[in-house]
Structure formats: C-alpha cells, structure tokens
Design a protein around this motif. Sequence first.
Motif, PDB file in Angstrom:
ATOM      1  N   GLN A 188      42.470  49.717  20.228  1.00  0.00           N
ATOM      2  CA  GLN A 188      42.738  48.641  21.186  1.00  0.00           C
ATOM      3  C   GLN A 188      41.559  48.459  22.143  1.00  0.00           C
ATOM      4  OE1 GLN A 188      45.307  46.528  21.372  1.00  0.00           O
ATOM      5  NE2 GLN A 188      46.416  47.414  19.647  1.00  0.00           N
ATOM      6  N   SER A 189      40.973  49.555  22.602  1.00  0.00           N
ATOM      7  CA  SER A 189      39.818  49.470  23.499  1.00  0.00           C
ATOM      8  C   SER A 189      38.647  48.789  22.813  1.00  0.00           C
ATOM      9  CB  SER A 189      39.407  50.871  23.969  1.00  0.00           C
ATOM     10  OG  SER A 189      40.411  51.442  24.754  1.00  0.00           O
ATOM     11  N   GLN A 190      38.427  49.113  21.538  1.00  0.00           N
ATOM     12  CA  GLN A 190      37.342  48.489  20.794  1.00  0.00           C
ATOM     13  C   GLN A 190      37.579  46.991  20.620  1.00  0.00           C
ATOM     14  OE1 GLN A 190      37.428  51.044  17.368  1.00  0.00           O
ATOM     15  NE2 GLN A 190      35.873  52.421  18.196  1.00  0.00           N
ATOM     16  N   LEU A 191      38.828  46.610  20.378  1.00  0.00           N
ATOM     17  CA  LEU A 191      39.147  45.184  20.251  1.00  0.00           C
ATOM     18  C   LEU A 191      38.895  44.445  21.553  1.00  0.00           C
ATOM     19  CD1 LEU A 191      42.449  45.222  18.149  1.00  0.00           C
ATOM     20  CD2 LEU A 191      40.228  44.312  17.467  1.00  0.00           C
ATOM     21  N   ILE A 192      39.281  45.043  22.656  1.00  0.00           N
ATOM     22  CA  ILE A 192      39.065  44.414  23.966  1.00  0.00           C
ATOM     23  C   ILE A 192      37.575  44.242  24.218  1.00  0.00           C
ATOM     24  CG2 ILE A 192      39.259  44.786  26.462  1.00  0.00           C
ATOM     25  CD1 ILE A 192      41.988  46.145  25.841  1.00  0.00           C
ATOM     26  N   ARG A 193      36.800  45.265  23.909  1.00  0.00           N
ATOM     27  CA  ARG A 193      35.356  45.201  24.115  1.00  0.00           C
ATOM     28  C   ARG A 193      34.740  44.093  23.258  1.00  0.00           C
ATOM     29  NH1 ARG A 193      33.584  50.406  23.208  1.00  0.00           N
ATOM     30  NH2 ARG A 193      33.283  49.938  21.019  1.00  0.00           N
ATOM     31  N   GLN A 194      35.184  43.978  22.007  1.00  0.00           N
ATOM     32  CA  GLN A 194      34.654  42.954  21.110  1.00  0.00           C
ATOM     33  C   GLN A 194      34.997  41.555  21.618  1.00  0.00           C
ATOM     34  OE1 GLN A 194      36.338  43.923  17.334  1.00  0.00           O
ATOM     35  NE2 GLN A 194      34.955  45.642  16.965  1.00  0.00           N
ATOM     36  N   GLN A 195      36.219  41.383  22.124  1.00  0.00           N
ATOM     37  CA  GLN A 195      36.643  40.070  22.597  1.00  0.00           C
ATOM     38  C   GLN A 195      35.916  39.680  23.871  1.00  0.00           C
ATOM     39  OE1 GLN A 195      40.898  40.439  22.801  1.00  0.00           O
ATOM     40  NE2 GLN A 195      41.142  40.261  20.599  1.00  0.00           N
ATOM     41  N   ALA A 196      35.562  40.653  24.680  1.00  0.00           N
ATOM     42  CA  ALA A 196      34.859  40.368  25.931  1.00  0.00           C
ATOM     43  C   ALA A 196      33.381  40.084  25.691  1.00  0.00           C
ATOM     44  CB  ALA A 196      35.027  41.530  26.899  1.00  0.00           C
ATOM     45  N   GLY A 197      32.865  40.533  24.562  1.00  0.00           N
ATOM     46  CA  GLY A 197      31.483  40.251  24.230  1.00  0.00           C
ATOM     47  C   GLY A 197      30.468  41.179  24.874  1.00  0.00           C
ATOM     48  N   SER A 198      30.926  42.265  25.465  1.00  0.00           N
ATOM     49  CA  SER A 198      29.984  43.226  26.034  1.00  0.00           C
ATOM     50  C   SER A 198      30.617  44.613  26.006  1.00  0.00           C
ATOM     51  CB  SER A 198      29.646  42.854  27.478  1.00  0.00           C
ATOM     52  OG  SER A 198      30.731  43.152  28.333  1.00  0.00           O
ATOM     53  N   SER A 199      29.814  45.601  26.343  1.00  0.00           N
ATOM     54  CA  SER A 199      30.337  46.965  26.357  1.00  0.00           C
ATOM     55  C   SER A 199      31.132  47.244  27.626  1.00  0.00           C
ATOM     56  CB  SER A 199      29.204  47.976  26.196  1.00  0.00           C
ATOM     57  OG  SER A 199      28.302  47.841  27.267  1.00  0.00           O
ATOM     58  N   HIS A 200      31.048  46.330  28.616  1.00  0.00           N
ATOM     59  CA  HIS A 200      31.796  46.491  29.866  1.00  0.00           C
ATOM     60  C   HIS A 200      32.871  45.412  29.921  1.00  0.00           C
ATOM     61  CE1 HIS A 200      28.905  49.398  31.300  1.00  0.00           C
ATOM     62  NE2 HIS A 200      27.951  48.571  30.928  1.00  0.00           N
ATOM     63  N   TRP A 201      34.054  45.731  29.385  1.00  0.00           N
ATOM     64  CA  TRP A 201      35.101  44.733  29.283  1.00  0.00           C
ATOM     65  C   TRP A 201      35.865  44.541  30.580  1.00  0.00           C
ATOM     66  CZ3 TRP A 201      39.839  46.668  30.428  1.00  0.00           C
ATOM     67  CH2 TRP A 201      40.017  48.040  30.278  1.00  0.00           C
ATOM     68  N   SER A 202      35.775  45.490  31.513  1.00  0.00           N
ATOM     69  CA  SER A 202      36.515  45.348  32.767  1.00  0.00           C
ATOM     70  C   SER A 202      35.691  44.542  33.765  1.00  0.00           C
ATOM     71  CB  SER A 202      36.849  46.720  33.346  1.00  0.00           C
ATOM     72  OG  SER A 202      35.669  47.418  33.660  1.00  0.00           O
ATOM     73  N   GLU A 203      36.368  44.033  34.769  1.00  0.00           N
ATOM     74  CA  GLU A 203      35.680  43.268  35.798  1.00  0.00           C
ATOM     75  C   GLU A 203      34.737  44.195  36.561  1.00  0.00           C
ATOM     76  OE1 GLU A 203      36.782  40.905  39.918  1.00  0.00           O
ATOM     77  OE2 GLU A 203      38.319  41.247  38.426  1.00  0.00           O
ATOM     78  N   GLN A 204      33.528  43.757  36.755  1.00  0.00           N
ATOM     79  CA  GLN A 204      32.552  44.580  37.451  1.00  0.00           C
ATOM     80  C   GLN A 204      32.815  44.559  38.952  1.00  0.00           C
ATOM     81  OE1 GLN A 204      30.190  46.475  35.727  1.00  0.00           O
ATOM     82  NE2 GLN A 204      31.603  45.826  34.145  1.00  0.00           N
ATOM     83  N   VAL A 205      32.699  45.719  39.576  1.00  0.00           N
ATOM     84  CA  VAL A 205      32.921  45.858  41.012  1.00  0.00           C
ATOM     85  C   VAL A 205      31.606  45.558  41.724  1.00  0.00           C
ATOM     86  CG1 VAL A 205      33.590  47.473  42.834  1.00  0.00           C
ATOM     87  CG2 VAL A 205      34.692  47.596  40.598  1.00  0.00           C
ATOM     88  N   PRO A 206      31.642  44.748  42.802  1.00  0.00           N
ATOM     89  CA  PRO A 206      30.409  44.432  43.517  1.00  0.00           C
ATOM     90  C   PRO A 206      29.795  45.688  44.145  1.00  0.00           C
ATOM     91  CG  PRO A 206      32.251  43.122  44.346  1.00  0.00           C
ATOM     92  CD  PRO A 206      32.794  44.079  43.354  1.00  0.00           C
ATOM     93  N   ASP A 207      28.507  45.638  44.363  1.00  0.00           N
ATOM     94  CA  ASP A 207      27.812  46.736  45.028  1.00  0.00           C
ATOM     95  C   ASP A 207      28.039  46.601  46.528  1.00  0.00           C
ATOM     96  OD1 ASP A 207      26.181  48.734  45.896  1.00  0.00           O
ATOM     97  OD2 ASP A 207      24.313  47.693  45.425  1.00  0.00           O
ATOM     98  N   TRP A 208      28.822  47.496  47.088  1.00  0.00           N
ATOM     99  CA  TRP A 208      29.157  47.453  48.508  1.00  0.00           C
ATOM    100  C   TRP A 208      28.336  48.474  49.302  1.00  0.00           C
ATOM    101  CZ3 TRP A 208      32.115  43.589  50.226  1.00  0.00           C
ATOM    102  CH2 TRP A 208      32.937  42.934  49.310  1.00  0.00           C
ATOM    103  N   SER A 209      27.256  48.975  48.735  1.00  0.00           N
ATOM    104  CA  SER A 209      26.499  50.044  49.394  1.00  0.00           C
ATOM    105  C   SER A 209      25.896  49.607  50.730  1.00  0.00           C
ATOM    106  CB  SER A 209      25.401  50.575  48.472  1.00  0.00           C
ATOM    107  OG  SER A 209      24.516  49.526  48.151  1.00  0.00           O
TER     108      SER A 209
END
Length: 75
Positions: free
Chosen positions: A50-71
Amino acid sequence: MAVGVRVEPELERRLDQLAISLGKSRSTCVREAIALYVDRFSGGEEALRQSQLIRQQAGSSHWSEQVPDWSDWTA
C-alpha cells in the motif's frame, strides 16, 4: 476449533452461491477465505504494498505533505 460468525443475509446468500458453483461446502470456502486473509495481512507485506502504491500515485518518494521549515520562526 469452531468459530461462529454473523453475516448479513445477502453475504450468506452470495457465499452459498459461490460454494455451490465451486463444488465446496460453505465451511471450506470460509476456511480458505480466512487463510488467505491471514496470509495477506499478517506479515506486513500488504502495508508495504500500500505504501508503494501511494508513493507511485504521488509521483515522488515523499508522498506525505511536506512540513515547512520553521527553524527561523520566533514567538
């Protein structure tokens, strides 16, 4: 070991039709279905698939929403 399971009447009807068409008993169909389910979900392979399918559908290796840099953020 005997296991009791309640199912909806429509599912019971479909199970009986399938058992007849396969020339098997209702119990045999249920045993086979449980064995397939346990095999599929017990080893973690399904989660990986399932994780591989999600990654393929998202088109990148980072399928989750990226968190902004709050540093550089200050309160």
